[in-house]
Design a protein around this motif. Sequence first.
Motif, short mmCIF file in Angstrom:
data_model
loop_
_atom_site.label_atom_id
_atom_site.label_comp_id
_atom_site.label_asym_id
_atom_site.label_seq_id
_atom_site.Cartn_x
_atom_site.Cartn_y
_atom_site.Cartn_z
N VAL A 45 0.84 -1.19 0.00
CA VAL A 45 0.00 0.00 0.00
C VAL A 45 0.88 1.25 0.00
CG1 VAL A 45 -1.77 1.30 1.24
CG2 VAL A 45 -1.84 -1.20 1.23
N ARG A 65 -3.66 5.80 0.71
CA ARG A 65 -5.10 5.63 0.94
C ARG A 65 -5.68 7.03 1.03
NH1 ARG A 65 -3.92 0.45 4.30
NH2 ARG A 65 -2.13 1.57 5.05
N ASP A 73 -1.78 8.04 4.31
CA ASP A 73 -3.18 7.73 4.53
C ASP A 73 -3.98 8.93 5.01
OD1 ASP A 73 -2.50 5.04 4.05
OD2 ASP A 73 -1.92 4.79 6.13
N SER A 102 2.98 4.05 4.10
CA SER A 102 1.90 4.49 3.24
C SER A 102 1.44 5.88 3.69
CB SER A 102 0.72 3.51 3.29
OG SER A 102 0.21 3.42 4.58
N ILE A 119 -7.25 3.81 -3.22
CA ILE A 119 -6.07 3.13 -2.68
C ILE A 119 -5.11 2.89 -3.84
CG2 ILE A 119 -5.22 1.08 -1.47
CD1 ILE A 119 -8.21 0.70 -0.52
N ILE A 144 -1.74 0.70 -4.75
CA ILE A 144 -0.82 -0.35 -4.32
C ILE A 144 0.21 -0.57 -5.42
CG2 ILE A 144 -2.51 -1.46 -2.81
CD1 ILE A 144 -2.85 -3.66 -4.90
#
Length: 116
Positions: A7, A10, A114, A112, A21, A23
């Motif tokens: 990831v 997000r 987020d 990641s 999202i 990835i």
Amino acid sequence: MKTAGVVLVRQRPGKGNAVFITIEDETGITNILLWARLFEMQRRPVMASRLMLVEGEVQRSKEGVVHLMASRVHDRTAELSRLSQTDVQESSRTRQRHASGHPRNVRILPQSRDFH
């Protein structure tokens, strides 16, 4: 269709009708769209995963943007840990054969980005 990857991002922009999202795996980046109602049912795997397996349907917009419209998200972070252990063991063997390891042989897993 199923895809898995680390990831990277997000996002839940604007009114929050969908979660986006991003990835990445060894072949490239996958953009995933998860509708808010499905996100609420799968909040834990969506927010906790470092390595994510996503099931869904591929959709292409008129503008040519391709998304995986997610129906199910699986947390595969434990597999990432197992893979890392394998890499560490391989690195140890390589270092034993060579006096010093090269910095490019070190694998770095980015955090990641987020929404909160």
